[in-house]
Design a protein around this motif. Structure first.
Motif, PDB file in Angstrom:
ATOM      1  N   GLY A 165       1.066   2.522 -20.734  1.00 43.96           N
ATOM      2  CA  GLY A 165       1.930   2.425 -19.605  1.00 43.96           C
ATOM      3  C   GLY A 165       1.298   3.438 -18.445  1.00 43.96           C
ATOM      4  N   VAL A 166       0.308   4.499 -18.846  1.00 44.06           N
ATOM      5  CA  VAL A 166      -0.151   5.598 -17.961  1.00 44.06           C
ATOM      6  C   VAL A 166      -0.914   4.972 -16.676  1.00 44.06           C
ATOM      7  CG1 VAL A 166      -1.588   7.509 -17.565  1.00 44.06           C
ATOM      8  CG2 VAL A 166      -0.060   7.193 -19.754  1.00 44.06           C
ATOM      9  N   LYS A 167      -0.679   5.249 -15.563  1.00 43.46           N
ATOM     10  CA  LYS A 167      -1.193   4.675 -14.525  1.00 43.46           C
ATOM     11  C   LYS A 167      -2.421   5.918 -13.937  1.00 43.46           C
ATOM     12  CE  LYS A 167       2.385   1.762 -12.868  1.00 43.46           C
ATOM     13  NZ  LYS A 167       3.335   1.233 -11.874  1.00 43.46           N
ATOM     14  N   VAL A 168      -3.673   5.490 -13.881  1.00 49.63           N
ATOM     15  CA  VAL A 168      -4.580   6.449 -13.416  1.00 49.63           C
ATOM     16  C   VAL A 168      -5.329   5.734 -12.333  1.00 49.63           C
ATOM     17  CG1 VAL A 168      -4.496   7.656 -15.362  1.00 49.63           C
ATOM     18  CG2 VAL A 168      -6.066   5.715 -15.218  1.00 49.63           C
ATOM     19  N   GLY A 169      -6.401   6.578 -11.699  1.00 41.62           N
ATOM     20  CA  GLY A 169      -7.182   6.079 -10.594  1.00 41.62           C
ATOM     21  C   GLY A 169      -6.316   5.654  -9.349  1.00 41.62           C
ATOM     22  N   GLU A 170      -6.751   4.178  -8.898  1.00 44.56           N
ATOM     23  CA  GLU A 170      -6.303   3.845  -7.764  1.00 44.56           C
ATOM     24  C   GLU A 170      -4.545   3.318  -7.895  1.00 44.56           C
ATOM     25  OE1 GLU A 170      -7.053   0.130  -4.534  1.00 44.56           O
ATOM     26  OE2 GLU A 170      -8.050   0.331  -6.466  1.00 44.56           O
ATOM     27  N   ALA A 171      -4.132   3.222  -9.066  1.00 46.16           N
ATOM     28  CA  ALA A 171      -2.996   2.946  -9.296  1.00 46.16           C
ATOM     29  C   ALA A 171      -2.023   4.258 -10.020  1.00 46.16           C
ATOM     30  CB  ALA A 171      -2.622   1.724 -10.440  1.00 46.16           C
ATOM     31  N   ALA A 172      -2.386   5.386  -9.631  1.00 46.74           N
ATOM     32  CA  ALA A 172      -1.983   6.669  -9.973  1.00 46.74           C
ATOM     33  C   ALA A 172      -0.578   6.741  -9.101  1.00 46.74           C
ATOM     34  CB  ALA A 172      -2.764   7.687  -9.663  1.00 46.74           C
ATOM     35  N   LEU A 173       0.405   7.361  -9.839  1.00 47.07           N
ATOM     36  CA  LEU A 173       1.545   7.602  -8.860  1.00 47.07           C
ATOM     37  C   LEU A 173       1.582   8.524  -7.945  1.00 47.07           C
ATOM     38  CD1 LEU A 173       4.092   7.859 -12.398  1.00 47.07           C
ATOM     39  CD2 LEU A 173       3.633   5.700 -10.905  1.00 47.07           C
ATOM     40  N   ALA A 174       2.780   8.267  -7.025  1.00 46.21           N
ATOM     41  CA  ALA A 174       2.699   9.216  -5.894  1.00 46.21           C
ATOM     42  C   ALA A 174       2.573  10.506  -6.108  1.00 46.21           C
ATOM     43  CB  ALA A 174       3.959   8.867  -4.980  1.00 46.21           C
ATOM     44  N   GLY A 175       1.792  11.407  -5.502  1.00 44.00           N
ATOM     45  CA  GLY A 175       1.741  12.774  -5.809  1.00 44.00           C
ATOM     46  C   GLY A 175       0.664  13.104  -6.517  1.00 44.00           C
ATOM     47  N   PHE A 176      -0.263  12.167  -7.318  1.00 44.93           N
ATOM     48  CA  PHE A 176      -1.322  12.466  -8.146  1.00 44.93           C
ATOM     49  C   PHE A 176      -2.524  11.979  -7.328  1.00 44.93           C
ATOM     50  CE2 PHE A 176       1.977  11.929 -11.075  1.00 44.93           C
ATOM     51  CZ  PHE A 176       1.712  13.035 -11.977  1.00 44.93           C
ATOM     52  N   VAL A 202      -0.981   1.682  -0.959  1.00 44.66           N
ATOM     53  CA  VAL A 202      -1.526   2.172  -2.269  1.00 44.66           C
ATOM     54  C   VAL A 202      -0.655   1.361  -3.433  1.00 44.66           C
ATOM     55  CG1 VAL A 202      -1.396   4.533  -1.682  1.00 44.66           C
ATOM     56  CG2 VAL A 202       0.772   3.632  -2.044  1.00 44.66           C
ATOM     57  N   VAL A 203      -1.248   1.257  -4.547  1.00 44.40           N
ATOM     58  CA  VAL A 203      -0.784   0.296  -5.533  1.00 44.40           C
ATOM     59  C   VAL A 203       0.689   0.784  -5.970  1.00 44.40           C
ATOM     60  CG1 VAL A 203      -1.167  -0.572  -7.874  1.00 44.40           C
ATOM     61  CG2 VAL A 203      -2.852  -0.385  -6.336  1.00 44.40           C
ATOM     62  N   SER A 204       0.849   2.150  -6.254  1.00 40.72           N
ATOM     63  CA  SER A 204       2.276   2.536  -6.671  1.00 40.72           C
ATOM     64  C   SER A 204       2.962   3.169  -5.620  1.00 40.72           C
ATOM     65  CB  SER A 204       1.821   3.326  -7.671  1.00 40.72           C
ATOM     66  OG  SER A 204       1.325   2.785  -9.088  1.00 40.72           O
ATOM     67  N   GLU A 205       4.010   2.573  -4.943  1.00 44.20           N
ATOM     68  CA  GLU A 205       4.485   3.310  -4.109  1.00 44.20           C
ATOM     69  C   GLU A 205       5.613   4.341  -4.653  1.00 44.20           C
ATOM     70  OE1 GLU A 205       4.984   2.875  -0.876  1.00 44.20           O
ATOM     71  OE2 GLU A 205       3.723   0.966  -0.573  1.00 44.20           O
ATOM     72  N   ASP A 206       5.920   5.067  -3.518  1.00 41.28           N
ATOM     73  CA  ASP A 206       6.638   6.348  -4.225  1.00 41.28           C
ATOM     74  C   ASP A 206       8.118   5.832  -4.248  1.00 41.28           C
ATOM     75  OD1 ASP A 206       8.045   8.703  -4.618  1.00 41.28           O
ATOM     76  OD2 ASP A 206       7.033   9.888  -2.894  1.00 41.28           O
ATOM     77  N   GLN A 207       8.496   5.998  -5.542  1.00 45.85           N
ATOM     78  CA  GLN A 207       9.982   5.048  -5.990  1.00 45.85           C
ATOM     79  C   GLN A 207      10.960   6.014  -5.052  1.00 45.85           C
ATOM     80  OE1 GLN A 207      10.177   2.231  -7.784  1.00 45.85           O
ATOM     81  NE2 GLN A 207       8.093   2.346  -7.054  1.00 45.85           N
ATOM     82  N   ARG A 208      11.001   7.020  -4.667  1.00 50.17           N
ATOM     83  CA  ARG A 208      11.987   7.963  -4.126  1.00 50.17           C
ATOM     84  C   ARG A 208      12.162   7.577  -2.802  1.00 50.17           C
ATOM     85  NH1 ARG A 208       9.275  13.565  -4.847  1.00 50.17           N
ATOM     86  NH2 ARG A 208       7.674  12.447  -4.023  1.00 50.17           N
ATOM     87  N   PHE A 209      11.343   6.749  -1.978  1.00 50.77           N
ATOM     88  CA  PHE A 209      11.427   6.538  -0.665  1.00 50.77           C
ATOM     89  C   PHE A 209      11.272   5.008  -0.421  1.00 50.77           C
ATOM     90  CE2 PHE A 209       9.965  11.144  -0.916  1.00 50.77           C
ATOM     91  CZ  PHE A 209      10.810  11.414  -0.320  1.00 50.77           C
ATOM     92  N   LEU A 210      11.840   4.267  -0.952  1.00 57.02           N
ATOM     93  CA  LEU A 210      11.745   2.717  -1.019  1.00 57.02           C
ATOM     94  C   LEU A 210      13.123   2.183   0.087  1.00 57.02           C
ATOM     95  CD1 LEU A 210      11.213   1.500  -4.540  1.00 57.02           C
ATOM     96  CD2 LEU A 210       9.535   1.846  -2.502  1.00 57.02           C
ATOM     97  N   GLU A 211      12.447   1.506   0.929  1.00 62.48           N
ATOM     98  CA  GLU A 211      13.451   0.959   1.851  1.00 62.48           C
ATOM     99  C   GLU A 211      14.382  -0.332   1.188  1.00 62.48           C
ATOM    100  OE1 GLU A 211      11.337   1.656   6.361  1.00 62.48           O
ATOM    101  OE2 GLU A 211      11.295  -0.202   5.228  1.00 62.48           O
ATOM    102  N   LYS A 212      15.578  -0.121   1.578  1.00 60.73           N
ATOM    103  CA  LYS A 212      16.593  -1.276   0.885  1.00 60.73           C
ATOM    104  C   LYS A 212      17.301  -1.999   1.935  1.00 60.73           C
ATOM    105  CE  LYS A 212      16.852   1.453  -3.286  1.00 60.73           C
ATOM    106  NZ  LYS A 212      17.873   2.364  -3.978  1.00 60.73           N
ATOM    107  N   GLU A 213      17.675  -3.269   1.503  1.00 61.09           N
ATOM    108  CA  GLU A 213      18.533  -4.005   2.704  1.00 61.09           C
ATOM    109  C   GLU A 213      20.251  -3.607   2.331  1.00 61.09           C
ATOM    110  OE1 GLU A 213      17.851  -8.150   1.970  1.00 61.09           O
ATOM    111  OE2 GLU A 213      15.637  -8.032   3.020  1.00 61.09           O
TER     112      GLU A 213
END
Length: 871
Positions: free
Chosen positions: A161-172, A339-350
């Motif tokens: 489940g670790v995301k590396v490379g292009e799919a790295a989480l926001a901030g990495f 980016v592949v992995s969006e920052d989960q802290r800043f997601l727009e919601k309806e």
């Protein structure tokens, strides 16, 4: 381990492998000036010259600068600690410890606190009188045994489940977000301000040249992208630029196409500035990061993502805006579109339905004007409106903070530095030296004998003593009194500095010729500075605004009095509440981020997290602005467990430093939700331009909630002639009481000796015959020495010597645009003189003779007994 150097702390071990006990660790790392941290029985070991380990605590020691420039960068050459000597020296004192001190010197067990919903009790204070009891404690305390590796194996590699490379989480960071290649070679990458002489891995963007064009940048205008490769950060493209032009959207809500893109040419200096900026960005990537990005043909200007914002409809959207101190320009080829992995802290919601967003039982804060900032509970719903139960105050809460702040400013004014230097008869440079760090070399030591009231290089000031504005440094009354005491105690020292205000590299013998006397005097000055504790004064950034301890104490007293005479509260049911009038604690930061604050503002803490209990009220006593947010020093109305003293400026457990978006400003209501009736009563701003004859009011320009700029009305018609306006005429009359015959006034003159130009402006001056006695309508005569009876003013001399110009007004219609075809010039000077003109005599030696128009002049006071004759 035979020797242990100071500073190792908990790493100190016995030879048998057992760790040092707490007091033994402290005695191995602390200097003698920190002896208060250990029990008093150990103090003689650190200060008594007869101590067996006194050499472990030297007062004077050598600094090894090792090529460094600052003292704090030096290596402190102090003796190593022999653990056997340390333990042997402390052993006789161990038996003198009290029972409580012995318990403090033992290692305890690890405790684990677990929340239990069914538990509710009062946890007693560990230090009664200092820490309060914890009421309604819902934790269960157990001894926590650290897990061991028995029966377990270490997993080698990355877990699933670790995301590396292009799919790295926001901030990495990752290089894989853009196509690139890497090669090893000599590139001269700058490391510690020096180019590397060895080979380095150099990364080259394979699409750098083709994606760096203006056309590629134009596709991203107004869109959200990621910048700062490889350390990505989200932002919005506000504009783009190339060597010649800047491009931005005329309507940001529309896509970048056709006429919606505005092209703005650079000014002449802007072209060279753009080239310098592009070269600098390319150089930073190349020489600092070891990346070849290609030629920078275009730049994008970014507004970074600053957070989320709640709309009135309840949707959560991203908010972009400039951040002070952050570079807005980036090379186009380094932009990452997605980016592949969006920052989960800043997601727009309806927006959610009202029932789901604020279910019954939700606790929030009311943003209506009547009970602004009061807690509430949602009791029901009616469509997209809520029914709430609000805890309201029966009367208005007093605003004591601003009044105390104003009074404190009046009682403790600040004086500019140049006035302080003049008051104390000091050279401005001497004042600057005394109020900052003033270093003197004495016996091989570098002593700081300044008052340390300002720190220009560090951009710091001392709270309550100094501050800096646009005009320079200013000092308070306390700072001036401290300077006076310094000058009174050591006049010879000050006099030597005054004799050479530009001097530097001072030696103690420059003040006192005898080296022994100089050494004693320097120590005496240093001892006095310790008594006034100038080095312990609170330093804050220059842009920080903070109250000193005396004013904060007054705020506390006012808050305590307010608590004693607290306004009674009552619950009230209110219906038909829109979503915009409810502030949910979990989403409060999305509403309160743009508030403004002043010292003395009343606030309420609206977050359900952090160190401050929710709904606690307080007063702002300090503000510090950072690049991303403003931090507020708040003195709260009541004590709480995690409260501080704000660096000894308030009582214990009363203060806390919180972000500005964690509180709601109660004094200046800026997030208030008005009802439909209140919106109807509010003044409406018209966007129509101002008309000359009444009509709409001018449109206002400016940020919402801030100062508004409005178009000014047309100026009043010019009274008097253009020449009179240039000469300084006011309301049609010149300044200074101008009279044609001299200094005074007479009949026909304006009050206070002012010449009646208001009346004269309708009188055409005809000089067809010239000034030398011709047959003109208005011929002033007289004045001693005037040729042919020509005009001479004052003490004599030709008219041109007095600075008067002869104007030919023989044709009044010359140069006038005839809007009225029936207009005909008239001679308004052809009127009979007053009946009593001949009886009126001047106060000077001259007089009026003949039928003159009294509106044109007054009695003369000049020496010449001239005449004025009207034809």
């Amino acid at each position: 381990m035979s020797d242990v150097k100071k500073g190792l702390g908990a790493d100190m071990q016995f030879e048998l492998g057992q760790p040092f006990r707490p007091f033994q660790q402290l005695m191995g790392v602390l200097p003698d000036r920190s002896k208060k941290i250990v029990p008093e029985v150990y103090w003689p070991l650190m200060t008594n010259p007869e101590s067996p380990i006194i050499d472990f605590y030297p007062r004077d020691f050598e600094l090894d600068m090792n090529g460094k420039k600052q003292e704090w960068e030096a290596v402190v050459k102090i003796p190593f600690i022999d653990e056997k000597r340390l333990l042997a020296g402390m052993a006789p004192k161990d038996a003198m410890l009290s029972d409580d001190e012995r318990r403090r010197n033992e290692f305890g067990v690890t405790l684990k606190f677990t929340y239990a919903d069914g538990v509710d009790y009062t946890y007693p204070s560990s230090l009664p009188g200092i820490f309060p009891d914890l009421e309604h404690c819902r934790c269960v305390e157990n001894i926590y045994e650290l897990p061991t590796m028995d029966g377990l194996e270490v997993y080698v590699g990355l877990v699933e489940g670790v995301k590396v490379g292009e799919a790295a989480l926001a901030g990495f960071p990752s290089l894989h977000t853009l196509p690139h290649t890497g090669t090893l070679g000599f590139h001269g990458v700058s490391v510690f301000q020096q180019e590397s002489r060895n080979e380095s891995i150099v990364v080259t963007l394979t699409e750098g040249e083709e994606k760096g064009t203006v056309a590629h940048a134009m596709e991203r205008l107004g869109k959200a992208v990621h910048v700062g490769y490889p350390f990505l950060q989200e932002g919005k493209v506000a504009s783009i630029s190339d060597e010649m032009f800047s491009y931005r959207l005329a309507d940001p809500s529309q896509p970048a196409a056709g006429t919606n893109v505005v092209q703005i040419p650079h000014p002449p200096q802007g072209i060279s500035d753009w080239k310098k900026k592009a070269n600098r960005i390319e150089s930073v990537y190349s020489k600092r990061l070891g990346m070849m990005v290609g030629t920078v043909e275009s730049l994008v200007q970014i507004e970074p993502l600053v957070g989320l914002r709640k709309t009135e409809e309840g949707a959560t959207v991203k908010e972009y805006g400039p951040i002070a101190g952050m570079e807005p320009d980036y090379a186009t080829q380094t932009i990452v579109d997605r980016v592949v992995s969006e920052d989960q802290r800043f997601l727009e919601k309806e927006a959610l339905p009202m029932v789901e967003d604020f279910p019954a039982g939700t606790r929030a804060f009311f943003l209506g004007d009547v009970a602004y900032g009061r807690p509430l509970e949602v009791t029901g719903h009616k469509g997209e409106k809520a029914e709430v139960w609000v805890s309201m105050l029966m009367s208005r809460e007093p605003e004591f903070g601003l009044e105390i702040c104003r009074q404190a400013e009046k009682q403790a004014p600040y004086t500019p530095s140049y006035q302080v230097a003049r008051m104390l008869s000091l050279h401005p440079l001497v004042l600057s030296k005394l109020t900052s760090a003033f270093n003197v070399n004495s016996s091989g030591l570098r002593l700081n004998l300044g008052l340390n009231l300002k720190f220009e290089a560090k951009k710091q000031k001392v709270l309550g003593y100094s501050r800096k504005n646009a005009t320079g440094w200013e000092y308070s009354r306390k700072a001036i009194e401290l300077l006076i005491e310094y000058m009174t105690r050591f006049p010879e020292f000050i006099a030597k500095i005054e004799a050479n205000p530009t001097g530097d590299g001072w030696e103690d013998t420059a003040f006192y010729s005898d080296p022994e006397v100089a050494k004693v005097k320097m120590k005496e000055i240093g001892a006095w500075l310790k008594t006034v504790e100038t080095k312990s004064l609170e330093r804050v950034p220059l842009e920080a605004e903070q109250m000193d301890g005396d004013v904060v104490e007054m705020i506390e007293q006012a808050a305590d009095h307010n608590n004693e005479t607290a306004v009674k509260m009552q619950g009230k049911a209110i219906g038909n509440i829109p979503r915009s009038a409810l502030l949910k604690p979990t989403e409060a930061e999305q509403h309160t981020g743009k508030q403004r604050f002043k010292l003395g503002d009343r606030v309420v803490y609206v977050l359900d997290s952090g160190r401050v209990p929710i709904a606690m009220r307080g007063t702002v006593v300090g503000m510090t602005r950072t690049a991303r947010q403003t931090l507020l020093d708040v003195v709260f109305d009541s004590k709480f467990m995690s409260g501080t003293t704000l660096n000894d400026r308030c009582s214990p457990f009363r203060g806390s430093t919180v972000p500005s978006n964690a509180v709601l400003n109660l004094t200046d209501k800026q997030v208030v939700a008005m009802s439909e009736a209140a919106k109807a009563r509010a003044p409406q701003q018209s966007s129509a331009p101002m008309r000359a004859n009444g009509g709409n009011v001018a449109a206002a320009y400016g940020a919402p909630g801030g100062p508004q700029l409005r178009q000014a009305g047309a100026p009043a018609p010019l009274r008097g002639s253009f020449r009179g306006a240039v000469a300084g005429m006011q309301n049609g009359a010149p300044r200074g009481g101008y009279t044609p015959r001299g200094r005074g006034g007479g009949p026909g003159s304006a009050p206070n000796g002012n010449y009646g130009m208001q009346q004269q402006q309708t009188m055409p001056i005809h000089t067809r015959g010239g000034m030398n006695g011709g047959s003109g309508n208005f011929v002033p005569r007289g004045g001693r020495g005037a040729p042919n009876g020509g005009y001479r003013g004052g003490r004599g001399g030709a008219a041109n010597r007095q600075g008067f110009n002869v104007v030919d007004n023989s044709d009044p219609s010359e140069g006038v645009v005839q809007n009225n075809r029936n207009f005909r010039p008239q001679d308004y000077s052809n009127v009979p003189p007053p009946a009593g003109l001949e009886q009126t005599r001047g106060r000077g030696r001259g007089s009026f003779r003949g039928g003159a128009n009294p509106r044109a002049r007054g009695n003369g006071r000049g020496r010449g007994g001239g005449e004025v004759t009207a034809s």
